[in-house]
Design a protein around this motif. Structure first.
Motif, mmCIF file in Angstrom:
data_model
loop_
_atom_site.group_PDB
_atom_site.id
_atom_site.type_symbol
_atom_site.label_atom_id
_atom_site.label_comp_id
_atom_site.label_asym_id
_atom_site.label_seq_id
_atom_site.Cartn_x
_atom_site.Cartn_y
_atom_site.Cartn_z
ATOM 1 N N GLU A 1 45.089 42.836 39.713
ATOM 2 C CA GLU A 1 46.399 43.252 40.200
ATOM 3 C C GLU A 1 46.889 44.455 39.395
ATOM 4 N N GLY A 2 47.285 45.501 40.084
ATOM 5 C CA GLY A 2 47.745 46.721 39.422
ATOM 6 C C GLY A 2 46.672 47.792 39.297
ATOM 7 N N SER A 3 45.418 47.447 39.532
ATOM 8 C CA SER A 3 44.346 48.444 39.451
ATOM 9 C C SER A 3 44.460 49.442 40.598
ATOM 10 N N VAL A 4 44.148 50.695 40.297
ATOM 11 C CA VAL A 4 44.038 51.747 41.306
ATOM 12 C C VAL A 4 42.680 52.388 41.106
ATOM 13 N N ILE A 5 41.874 52.402 42.132
ATOM 14 C CA ILE A 5 40.512 52.911 42.031
ATOM 15 C C ILE A 5 40.323 54.029 43.039
ATOM 16 N N ARG A 6 39.971 55.213 42.575
ATOM 17 C CA ARG A 6 39.665 56.329 43.470
ATOM 18 C C ARG A 6 38.152 56.444 43.588
ATOM 19 N N VAL A 7 37.647 56.517 44.815
ATOM 20 C CA VAL A 7 36.217 56.619 45.053
ATOM 21 C C VAL A 7 35.949 57.891 45.853
ATOM 22 N N ALA A 8 35.059 58.710 45.341
ATOM 23 C CA ALA A 8 34.732 59.997 45.959
ATOM 24 C C ALA A 8 33.871 59.815 47.206
ATOM 25 N N THR A 9 33.637 60.905 47.893
ATOM 26 C CA THR A 9 32.732 60.899 49.044
ATOM 27 C C THR A 9 31.290 60.736 48.555
ATOM 28 N N GLY A 10 30.429 60.355 49.469
ATOM 29 C CA GLY A 10 29.001 60.348 49.204
ATOM 30 C C GLY A 10 28.525 59.321 48.210
ATOM 31 N N LEU B 1 33.795 45.691 46.998
ATOM 32 C CA LEU B 1 34.574 44.917 46.040
ATOM 33 C C LEU B 1 34.444 43.443 46.356
ATOM 34 N N LYS B 2 34.616 42.626 45.298
ATOM 35 C CA LYS B 2 34.461 41.176 45.415
ATOM 36 C C LYS B 2 35.610 40.487 44.713
ATOM 37 N N CYS B 3 36.132 39.452 45.332
ATOM 38 C CA CYS B 3 37.188 38.641 44.721
ATOM 39 C C CYS B 3 36.543 37.556 43.872
ATOM 40 N N THR B 4 36.877 37.528 42.597
ATOM 41 C CA THR B 4 36.340 36.471 41.722
ATOM 42 C C THR B 4 37.461 35.567 41.197
ATOM 43 N N SER B 5 38.710 35.824 41.605
ATOM 44 C CA SER B 5 39.818 34.966 41.166
ATOM 45 C C SER B 5 39.905 33.731 42.068
ATOM 46 N N GLU B 6 40.616 32.728 41.579
ATOM 47 C CA GLU B 6 40.823 31.505 42.363
ATOM 48 C C GLU B 6 41.654 31.794 43.608
ATOM 49 N N THR B 7 42.576 32.741 43.463
ATOM 50 C CA THR B 7 43.451 33.108 44.582
ATOM 51 C C THR B 7 42.869 34.317 45.304
ATOM 52 N N ASP C 1 28.078 52.776 43.702
ATOM 53 C CA ASP C 1 26.637 52.977 43.523
ATOM 54 C C ASP C 1 26.099 51.890 42.584
ATOM 55 N N GLY C 2 25.583 52.253 41.405
ATOM 56 C CA GLY C 2 25.007 51.263 40.502
ATOM 57 C C GLY C 2 25.939 50.803 39.395
ATOM 58 N N GLU C 3 27.219 51.180 39.446
ATOM 59 C CA GLU C 3 28.167 50.802 38.391
ATOM 60 C C GLU C 3 29.128 49.735 38.877
ATOM 61 N N VAL C 4 29.360 48.725 38.020
ATOM 62 C CA VAL C 4 30.263 47.615 38.337
ATOM 63 C C VAL C 4 31.325 47.535 37.243
ATOM 64 N N PHE C 5 32.588 47.315 37.657
ATOM 65 C CA PHE C 5 33.658 47.137 36.687
ATOM 66 C C PHE C 5 34.664 46.123 37.218
ATOM 67 N N ASP C 6 35.438 45.561 36.262
ATOM 68 C CA ASP C 6 36.453 44.566 36.602
ATOM 69 C C ASP C 6 37.691 45.250 37.172
ATOM 70 N N ILE C 7 38.314 44.584 38.149
ATOM 71 C CA ILE C 7 39.572 45.067 38.721
ATOM 72 C C ILE C 7 40.542 43.896 38.773
ATOM 73 N N SER D 1 41.999 39.201 41.419
ATOM 74 C CA SER D 1 41.139 40.022 40.569
ATOM 75 C C SER D 1 39.697 39.868 41.019
ATOM 76 N N GLY D 2 38.858 40.769 40.507
ATOM 77 C CA GLY D 2 37.460 40.722 40.911
ATOM 78 C C GLY D 2 36.659 41.851 40.315
ATOM 79 N N LYS D 3 35.644 42.256 41.051
ATOM 80 C CA LYS D 3 34.741 43.301 40.593
ATOM 81 C C LYS D 3 34.634 44.375 41.663
ATOM 82 N N PHE D 4 34.416 45.604 41.188
ATOM 83 C CA PHE D 4 34.267 46.750 42.087
ATOM 84 C C PHE D 4 32.947 47.412 41.755
ATOM 85 N N GLN D 5 32.191 47.786 42.776
ATOM 86 C CA GLN D 5 30.913 48.468 42.558
ATOM 87 C C GLN D 5 30.925 49.823 43.247
#
Ligand code: ZN
Length: 136
Positions: free
Chosen positions: A85-94, A99-105, A77-83, A71-75
């Protein structure tokens, strides 16, 4: 860094593997191994506390990140949210992403990159049930 191996291939398919995801490290793109023509897929792994060492943006391709473990965080532009296992994140063009891993594993993920707006028919609007002798 993990390697990719081509395990089986034929005129209409290619089967490649990066091996066990528990032991996977780094980043591995798979398009060249499978010969994919519609998207680029990559496996990625970030150790605890690590992020990708740069932000990046795409001109024509959207990206879909699928978090397989950790698990971790996804940024974006200027928005950050938690992600996690099981997360699916779609990111547009432009826009910038990282992303950053903040879990122990370690956090392992797949990124699928495809031309934004290119998906026409899909699932049952594109597929058809066919007759085939089952050899499985
Ligand atoms: Zn990208």
């Amino acid at each position: 860094m993990s390697d990719i191996k081509i395990l089986n291939s034929g005129d209409k398919f290619a089967h490649a593997s990066v091996g066990s995801l528990h032991a996977f490290e780094g980043k591995q793109f798979v398009k060249d191994a499978t010969g994919a023509t519609s998207c680029e897929i990559s496996f990625g792994s970030l150790p605890s506390g690590a992020s990708v060492p740069f932000f990046h943006s795409h001109k024509a391709n959207e990206e879909n990140y699928i978090i397989l473990s950790g698990s971790g965080k996804f940024q974006v532009d200027g928005e950050v949210f938690d992600i996690a296992e099981g997360s699916v994140i779609r990111v547009a063009t432009g826009c910038d992403r990282n992303l950053k891993c903040t879990s122990e594993t370690p956090m392992t993920y797949i990124c699928i990159q495809a031309k934004e707006g290119s998906l026409g028919g899909y699932t049952m609007t594109d597929a058809e049930i066919t007759e085939r002798v089952d050899l499985l």
